[in-house]
Design a protein around this motif. Structure first.
Motif, PDB file in Angstrom:
ATOM      1  N   ALA A   9      56.136 136.080  27.688  1.00  0.00           N
ATOM      2  CA  ALA A   9      55.258 135.029  28.209  1.00  0.00           C
ATOM      3  C   ALA A   9      54.191 135.625  29.123  1.00  0.00           C
ATOM      4  CB  ALA A   9      56.068 133.969  28.953  1.00  0.00           C
ATOM      5  N   HIS A  10      54.557 136.597  29.945  1.00  0.00           N
ATOM      6  CA  HIS A  10      53.602 137.234  30.851  1.00  0.00           C
ATOM      7  C   HIS A  10      52.562 138.038  30.074  1.00  0.00           C
ATOM      8  CE1 HIS A  10      55.688 136.390  34.716  1.00  0.00           C
ATOM      9  NE2 HIS A  10      56.704 136.253  33.902  1.00  0.00           N
ATOM     10  N   VAL A  11      53.008 138.748  29.055  1.00  0.00           N
ATOM     11  CA  VAL A  11      52.064 139.524  28.237  1.00  0.00           C
ATOM     12  C   VAL A  11      51.094 138.586  27.528  1.00  0.00           C
ATOM     13  CG1 VAL A  11      51.885 141.017  26.202  1.00  0.00           C
ATOM     14  CG2 VAL A  11      53.579 141.522  27.965  1.00  0.00           C
ATOM     15  N   ASN A  12      51.595 137.484  26.992  1.00  0.00           N
ATOM     16  CA  ASN A  12      50.719 136.517  26.322  1.00  0.00           C
ATOM     17  C   ASN A  12      49.694 135.933  27.292  1.00  0.00           C
ATOM     18  OD1 ASN A  12      51.800 136.802  23.757  1.00  0.00           O
ATOM     19  ND2 ASN A  12      53.309 135.177  24.058  1.00  0.00           N
ATOM     20  N   ALA A  13      50.120 135.654  28.525  1.00  0.00           N
ATOM     21  CA  ALA A  13      49.189 135.128  29.530  1.00  0.00           C
ATOM     22  C   ALA A  13      48.106 136.154  29.851  1.00  0.00           C
ATOM     23  CB  ALA A  13      49.944 134.741  30.797  1.00  0.00           C
ATOM     24  N   CYS A  14      48.479 137.416  29.953  1.00  0.00           N
ATOM     25  CA  CYS A  14      47.494 138.473  30.212  1.00  0.00           C
ATOM     26  C   CYS A  14      46.500 138.583  29.064  1.00  0.00           C
ATOM     27  CB  CYS A  14      48.188 139.816  30.431  1.00  0.00           C
ATOM     28  SG  CYS A  14      49.017 139.938  32.010  1.00  0.00           S
ATOM     29  N   ILE A  15      46.984 138.484  27.846  1.00  0.00           N
ATOM     30  CA  ILE A  15      46.095 138.546  26.681  1.00  0.00           C
ATOM     31  C   ILE A  15      45.082 137.412  26.742  1.00  0.00           C
ATOM     32  CG2 ILE A  15      45.996 138.238  24.166  1.00  0.00           C
ATOM     33  CD1 ILE A  15      48.660 139.801  24.046  1.00  0.00           C
ATOM     34  N   LYS A  16      45.523 136.203  27.083  1.00  0.00           N
ATOM     35  CA  LYS A  16      44.607 135.063  27.190  1.00  0.00           C
ATOM     36  C   LYS A  16      43.543 135.310  28.247  1.00  0.00           C
ATOM     37  CE  LYS A  16      46.944 130.948  25.597  1.00  0.00           C
ATOM     38  NZ  LYS A  16      47.431 129.635  25.967  1.00  0.00           N
ATOM     39  N   ILE A  17      43.931 135.896  29.360  1.00  0.00           N
ATOM     40  CA  ILE A  17      42.976 136.165  30.440  1.00  0.00           C
ATOM     41  C   ILE A  17      41.906 137.145  29.977  1.00  0.00           C
ATOM     42  CG2 ILE A  17      42.713 137.320  32.688  1.00  0.00           C
ATOM     43  CD1 ILE A  17      45.439 136.055  33.444  1.00  0.00           C
ATOM     44  N   PHE A  18      42.322 138.237  29.326  1.00  0.00           N
ATOM     45  CA  PHE A  18      41.370 139.263  28.924  1.00  0.00           C
ATOM     46  C   PHE A  18      40.548 138.872  27.702  1.00  0.00           C
ATOM     47  CE2 PHE A  18      44.211 141.905  31.523  1.00  0.00           C
ATOM     48  CZ  PHE A  18      43.252 142.428  32.371  1.00  0.00           C
ATOM     49  N   GLU A  19      41.013 137.899  26.936  1.00  0.00           N
ATOM     50  CA  GLU A  19      40.250 137.431  25.787  1.00  0.00           C
ATOM     51  C   GLU A  19      39.324 136.271  26.129  1.00  0.00           C
ATOM     52  OE1 GLU A  19      43.137 136.467  22.789  1.00  0.00           O
ATOM     53  OE2 GLU A  19      42.984 138.456  21.895  1.00  0.00           O
ATOM     54  N   ALA A  20      39.324 135.820  27.374  1.00  0.00           N
ATOM     55  CA  ALA A  20      38.499 134.672  27.769  1.00  0.00           C
ATOM     56  C   ALA A  20      37.030 134.971  27.499  1.00  0.00           C
ATOM     57  CB  ALA A  20      38.708 134.362  29.249  1.00  0.00           C
ATOM     58  N   SER A  21      36.360 134.023  26.901  1.00  0.00           N
ATOM     59  CA  SER A  21      34.960 134.208  26.527  1.00  0.00           C
ATOM     60  C   SER A  21      34.008 133.938  27.689  1.00  0.00           C
ATOM     61  CB  SER A  21      34.613 133.269  25.366  1.00  0.00           C
ATOM     62  OG  SER A  21      34.666 131.922  25.798  1.00  0.00           O
TER      63      SER A  21
END
Length: 142
Positions: A36-48
């Motif tokens: 869950a933490h890794v997925n949250a980090c991915i969302k943060i870094f993929e933010a447009s």
């Protein structure tokens, strides 16, 4: 009556298996939390950076470039004194954010107060009193 050695051995084995299952369940629980933490980090870094793509709880600091909020505030203050709330709504409108979102407006206004006070301490903006509970700001005269 005495127990048969086979039954004693089986009970011992059962306890060993139960404790192994508990250990594996704990490891699975930890692995799920890590995922869950890794997925949250991915969302943060993929933010447009597009306000439409961001969830409501995202930090407002990520919406603006360095100094962009103050530049927008000074643009609004060119037409005369404004309250912190009015400045927050102007900044939201200039960024294409929903000016009807009261939660975002309040969060942005709270953030702007600090930035405006810092500008006031440098003499770039003046605080001119209050309008109700909102602080009033203007560009320095002369």
């Amino acid at each position: 009556m005495t127990e048969i050695r086979t039954v004693t051995t089986l009970r011992s084995k059962r306890e060993e298996i139960v404790s192994s299952i508990k250990l594996y369940e704990d490891r699975i629980k930890q692995a799920r939390a890590d995922l869950a933490h890794v997925n949250a980090c991915i969302k943060i870094f993929e933010a447009s950076g597009d306000p439409e793509d961001m969830p409501r709880y995202v930090d407002v600091y990520r919406l603006f470039k360095r100094g962009e909020q103050i530049a927008l505030c000074k643009e609004a203050l060119a037409s005369g004194p404004k309250s912190t709330r009015e400045l927050a709504l102007h900044v939201m409108g200039a960024k294409g954010l929903d000016v009807g979102d009261k939660v975002l407006a309040k969060a942005l206004a709270a953030q702007l107060i600090h930035a405006l006070r810092m500008q006031a301490s440098r003499g770039k903006i003046e605080r001119v009193g209050k309008k109700g509970t909102a602080l009033m700001w203007r560009l320095p005269s002369g």
